[in-house]
Design an enzyme around this catalytic site. Structure first.
Site, PDB file in Angstrom:
ATOM      1  N   ASP A 216     -90.245 -53.461  37.398  1.00 45.55           N
ATOM      2  CA  ASP A 216     -90.433 -52.022  37.674  1.00 45.55           C
ATOM      3  C   ASP A 216     -91.879 -51.381  36.498  1.00 45.55           C
ATOM      4  O   ASP A 216     -92.786 -50.829  37.317  1.00 45.55           O
ATOM      5  CB  ASP A 216     -89.473 -50.634  37.707  1.00 45.55           C
ATOM      6  CG  ASP A 216     -89.219 -49.440  36.960  1.00 45.55           C
ATOM      7  OD1 ASP A 216     -89.629 -48.853  38.197  1.00 45.55           O
ATOM      8  OD2 ASP A 216     -88.737 -48.438  36.032  1.00 45.55           O
TER       9      ASP A 216
ATOM     10  N   ASN B  27     -84.433 -59.278  45.380  1.00 43.84           N
ATOM     11  CA  ASN B  27     -83.414 -60.336  45.402  1.00 43.84           C
ATOM     12  C   ASN B  27     -84.082 -61.301  44.129  1.00 43.84           C
ATOM     13  O   ASN B  27     -85.212 -61.712  44.271  1.00 43.84           O
ATOM     14  CB  ASN B  27     -84.007 -60.856  46.554  1.00 43.84           C
ATOM     15  CG  ASN B  27     -83.734 -59.215  48.227  1.00 43.84           C
ATOM     16  OD1 ASN B  27     -82.308 -59.222  48.462  1.00 43.84           O
ATOM     17  ND2 ASN B  27     -84.768 -59.760  48.709  1.00 43.84           N
TER      18      ASN B  27
ATOM     19  N   LYS C 265     -83.922 -65.280  43.505  1.00 40.04           N
ATOM     20  CA  LYS C 265     -83.674 -66.505  43.956  1.00 40.04           C
ATOM     21  C   LYS C 265     -83.174 -67.238  42.979  1.00 40.04           C
ATOM     22  O   LYS C 265     -82.287 -68.036  43.199  1.00 40.04           O
ATOM     23  CB  LYS C 265     -84.968 -66.477  43.948  1.00 40.04           C
ATOM     24  CG  LYS C 265     -85.587 -65.467  45.304  1.00 40.04           C
ATOM     25  CD  LYS C 265     -85.198 -65.682  46.605  1.00 40.04           C
ATOM     26  CE  LYS C 265     -85.994 -64.704  47.897  1.00 40.04           C
ATOM     27  NZ  LYS C 265     -85.273 -64.932  48.608  1.00 40.04           N
TER      28      LYS C 265
ATOM     29  N   ARG D  34     -96.974 -38.740  50.120  1.00 40.47           N
ATOM     30  CA  ARG D  34     -97.170 -38.716  48.507  1.00 40.47           C
ATOM     31  C   ARG D  34     -96.126 -40.651  48.409  1.00 40.47           C
ATOM     32  O   ARG D  34     -95.598 -40.443  47.259  1.00 40.47           O
ATOM     33  CB  ARG D  34     -96.056 -37.799  48.306  1.00 40.47           C
ATOM     34  CG  ARG D  34     -97.178 -36.730  47.631  1.00 40.47           C
ATOM     35  CD  ARG D  34     -95.851 -35.235  48.110  1.00 40.47           C
ATOM     36  NE  ARG D  34     -96.241 -35.628  46.804  1.00 40.47           N
ATOM     37  CZ  ARG D  34     -93.805 -34.985  46.386  1.00 40.47           C
ATOM     38  NH1 ARG D  34     -93.689 -34.251  47.219  1.00 40.47           N
ATOM     39  NH2 ARG D  34     -93.069 -35.686  45.094  1.00 40.47           N
ATOM     40  N   LYS D  35     -95.608 -41.445  49.646  1.00 34.64           N
ATOM     41  CA  LYS D  35     -95.027 -42.078  49.247  1.00 34.64           C
ATOM     42  C   LYS D  35     -96.028 -43.115  49.279  1.00 34.64           C
ATOM     43  O   LYS D  35     -96.968 -43.653  49.811  1.00 34.64           O
ATOM     44  CB  LYS D  35     -94.190 -42.375  50.285  1.00 34.64           C
ATOM     45  CG  LYS D  35     -92.970 -41.325  51.386  1.00 34.64           C
ATOM     46  CD  LYS D  35     -92.105 -41.358  51.580  1.00 34.64           C
ATOM     47  CE  LYS D  35     -90.920 -40.068  52.232  1.00 34.64           C
ATOM     48  NZ  LYS D  35     -90.362 -40.304  53.428  1.00 34.64           N
TER      49      LYS D  35
END
Length: 246
Positions: free
Chosen positions: A166, A188, A190, A211-212
């Site tokens: 993050d 994910n 692994k 804005r994305k």
């Protein structure tokens, strides 16, 4: 998310001087938020080499610093707290971007706040350094997870991995879109990451729609031969005064 957003502000301050990089402070139409000096807000750089760094981490740091010499990569400093002398500016920032939060937040506690990933003694928690490549729109984080981040015996906790994913993806989003927050993060896993090992977390902006910001990421061993995790994310560029991310 507020704490995560605050930690990214330092990277943004470091990038304000990037040559030809006009993106970080691009804003949506509307009243401009109060300005303040990141240079005055942040202090000791915690991304410099320490005795607690392993040989692998130091080698990777030196390799990336070498790449910085020709301007292809930029070193991003990192601090662990903001100056209480400038707490009024932090309060102004919270009021502009998080009006609902500003009504309930304790300003005294805000002045004492430290960044989550920089709140451990050297070598025990999150040891990391980030670099940015403007041409590739990529951020790479060299990360060493200390013994206080254990999950299953001998393995790094998945939450610690998610935190650094993050943080790395968020730095990419911050550079590309200005003040942002995480809206969605899918990971994910692994295989487990050995505790105290060094990994490379690489993130890249895939596309921007209004804005994305859509950003992907992978976590690999220091020799890039082992894939530990892959992630996709959605970040939202904040508008001052809005009460939510939409």
């Amino acid at each position: 998310m507020l704490r995560s957003c605050a930690s990214r502000l330092h990277a943004l301050g470091a990038l304000r001087g990037l040559r030809g990089c006009a993106r970080p402070w691009a804003r949506s139409p509307g009243p401009a938020p109060r300005s303040f000096s990141f240079e005055e807000l942040f202090h000791k750089d915690h991304s410099v080499p320490k005795p607690s760094w392993s040989k692998d981490m130091r080698i990777l740091f030196d390799q990336f610093m070498k790449k910085c010499e020709d301007g292809s990569w930029t070193y991003l400093p990192s601090s662990n707290y903001s100056s209480s002398q400038r707490s009024q500016d932090l309060s102004a920032f919270v009021h502009d971007y998080f009006p609902t939060v500003s009504k309930i937040i304790n300003e005294e506690k805000l002045s004492q706040a430290k960044f989550f990933t920089r709140n451990f003694e050297d070598g025990l928690g999150f040891e990391y350094v980030m670099f940015y490549n403007e041409v590739e729109e990529r951020v790479v984080c060299v990360f060493q997870g200390g013994p206080y981040l254990q999950g299953m015996p001998g393995c790094l906790h998945g939450g610690a991995t998610a935190t650094m994913i993050d943080s790395t993806i968020g730095t990419s989003a911050l550079i590309a879109g200005g003040i942002v927050m995480t809206a969605n993060l899918n990971i994910n896993f692994k295989r487990p990451i050995p505790l105290c090992s060094v990994v490379l977390i690489s993130s890249r902006v895939d596309k921007i729609e209004g804005r994305k910001l859509f950003i992907s990421c992978n976590v690999q061993s220091s020799d890039e031969k082992t894939l530990y995790a892959e992630a996709t994310s959605l970040f939202i560029k904040l508008d001052p005064g809005k009460k939510n991310l939409t």
